[in-house]
Design a protein around this motif. Structure first.
Motif: not given
Length: 595
Positions: A80, A84, A87
């Motif tokens: 995760r 992130w 991104k």
């Protein structure tokens, strides 16, 4: 030796033998107990080892499960975070890309305000014609008016009439405009930065496909954190067990315990089928049971240990194994000892029996020798007394003048001397046989002639007893290789025995015949005969067949022993057939000379 002495010696030997047997039994029993104790210790050690392994395996499995869980959670968290970060990185790149596009548009707008007719050209056109001075002359420029919304804008139409033979490729992705320089009156080229950065575009596409970005340093850091996660797991193991509270049945891996038991027993040289049982709490609460043979456990051959003795969560289990064939394994391990002990005992018993047999036999031989000496004394006394009487008679002056009486007395003395010499010769022959000094002068002998001659020489004895002799000479091949003197003695002894052991007028049958490569000589009578027990002893020295209360049969008990020894020396055999009260038949078998 007296009977009491013999009995005492036999008793002492029997006592010693029983003592040796008792000592052997004691040592074998002690050895068995020691082997059984070592077996018990080996089995208990194997059970304790398996119990510890099972407990360690449970702890390791639990730790591994917790490590897998922790790693999975950490990987999920890192994924995760990576997503992130990726991104955010893509968004940053996109912002930079948009910023660059805006700057390029501002430059283009500025260029078009200053040179409204500027026209965009391709980079490969620029590399091929505009950079080469020779090919630049081929470039043509026309001004073309083109509508643009409500306005009209002049633009340049750049072209060549003659294409180049070796066109070149674009070297970069810059934006190039062609314009006419009003001051120089020549064509000019302006290069602007590209609207998009291709490298940033490629990174955006790659990160969008992967969905994550993990740098090398971040990966190493995460692995180190995972590797150290076990410490915290071990520290919190008691709490996790308290929270888990698994039932005992689910904590036991039956296949693992069975295989570990086999391995531990094999390492300790216990190759026996065993029965396995695992219980919980009370003895009748059976969780697992594997029966190898009869399905029940015997108390003496069952061994137990506690499973999970350090467990704080639930009650501990009990692991039990049984060995129905325990005794067979211990006895097989003692095979060498049992075999050697049995062999030694058999040797001792054999020696004991043989010693008793020799003692009894020597006692019997001693008694027979005593009888022999008595008989020999009697046999020697008779001719000596006769010779003495005849000698004293010769001293009488009246007898000396009578020639017939002197001749008769001389014949009596001669016959008695011959008789005495025959007795001495018989005793000496037996002595020579015992010492192995008997020499045989072997030559070709005609058994038909020899048998007939012996029967003729015994004519006076046969006539004296009114004996009837049936002589049948049927041998076609009577020649054999042997000693004529000893063979004559053999036939003489057999006929003499037939005369002695016949009550009244003896009926004697003497025959010779051939069978195969052998000649057979038989001497049969219809005398008193013998029993089976007597038949088994007649060839022993000094043995004489009992005639009841009558003692008129004289002899030393040496004749048949002499017969058997002589026939064996000539590679022959002696057979006896006898029935009590019906007579006896002796059959001699001797090999003949084949031509």
């Amino acid at each position: 030796m007296k009977r009491k002495s013999i009995g005492l010696i036999i008793g002492l030997m029997l006592f010693a033998l029983l003592g040796v047997i008792a000592m052997q039994y004691y040592f074998i029993h002690q050895s068995y107990n020691l082997k059984a104790q070592l077996f018990d210790e080996a089995v208990n050690a194997a059970l304790n080892t398996v119990a510890l392994k099972a407990e360690k395996k449970e702890a390791v499995d639990f730790i591994q499960a917790q490590e897998v869980k922790a790693i999975r959670n950490r990987k999920l968290q890192e994924k995760r975070e990576a997503e992130w970060q990726a991104k955010m990185f893509v968004e940053k790149i996109k912002r930079e890309q948009r910023q660059q596009e805006m700057e390029v548009r501002d430059l283009e707008a500025k260029l078009l305000r200053e040179f409204p007719s500027a026209t965009l050209i391709k980079n490969d056109f620029y590399e091929t014609y505009m950079k080469d001075p020779k090919l630049k002359r081929l470039v043509k420029v026309d001004i073309v008016t083109a509508p643009e919304g409500f306005y009209q804008r002049n633009r340049l139409d750049v072209y060549v009439n003659k294409p180049a033979t070796n066109p070149k490729k674009a070297l970069d992705d810059s934006i190039r405009y062609v314009f006419i320089d009003p001051y120089m009156g020549d064509i000019g080229v302006v290069a602007l930065p590209p609207r998009k950065n291709n490298r940033l575009d490629a990174q955006i596409r790659r990160y969008e496909q992967q969905g994550s970005i993990l740098q090398t340093g971040a990966l190493l850091d995460s692995f180190m954190e995972i590797a150290t996660a076990g410490t915290s797991v071990i520290e919190n193991l008691a709490n996790d067990f308290e929270m888990a509270k698994k039932p005992l049945k689910n904590r036991i891996d039956l296949d693992y315990i069975r295989e570990e038991l086999k391995e531990e027993f094999f390492n300790r040289k216990i190759n026996l089928p065993f029965e396995l049982k695992i219980t919980e709490g009370r003895e009748d609460s059976v969780l697992f049971q594997l029966a190898a043979l009869n399905g029940h456990f015997e108390g003496k051959n069952v061994y137990s240990t506690i499973l999970f003795p350090n467990s704080l969560v639930r009650s501990s289990g009990k692991l039990s194994v049984g060995f129905p064939n325990k005794h067979s394994l211990i006895l097989s391990n003692m095979g060498m000892m049992l075999g050697s002990s049995a062999a030694l005992l058999l040797v001792l018993i054999g020696c004991f029996a043989y010693t008793i047999f020799i003692i009894l036999r020597q006692k019997k031989i001693s008694e027979m020798k005593t009888d022999f000496i008595n008989n020999m004394t009697h046999e020697f006394k008779t001719p000596v007394a006769t010779i003495m009487i005849a000698s004293e008679s010769l001293k009488d002056p009246e007898i000396v003048t009578d020639a017939k009486r002197v001749d008769r007395l001389a014949n009596i003395i001669y016959d008695e001397n011959v008789r005495l010499g025959n007795h001495i010769e018989r005793v000496l022959n037996v002595a020579k046989i015992d010492k192995g000094d008997l020499r045989m002068d072997k030559q070709e002998v005609d058994m038909n002639v020899l048998v007939s001659a012996v029967v003729d020489s015994m004519g006076l004895q046969l006539k004296k007893r009114d004996a009837q002799v049936d002589l049948r000479i049927d041998a076609i091949q009577p020649i054999l290789h042997g000693d004529e003197f000893h063979l004559s003695n053999v036939i003489f002894n057999l006929i003499d025995n037939a005369i002695k052991y016949s009550k009244e007028a003896p009926e004697i049958s003497v025959r010779t015949w051939n069978s195969g490569h052998a000649i057979h000589v038989s001497v049969a009578d219809k005398g008193i005969g013998m029993s089976r027990d007597q038949l088994s002893k007649i060839f022993d020295q000094f043995y004489r067949v009992s005639t009841g209360n009558l003692h008129d049969v004289k002899g030393f008990g040496l004749g048949l022993s002499y017969v058997q020894d002589i026939i064996k020396r000539m590679k022959g055999s002696v057979k006896v057939k006898s029935e009590k009260g019906k007579g006896t038949e002796f059959e001699l078998t001797l090999p003949i000379v084949t031509k």
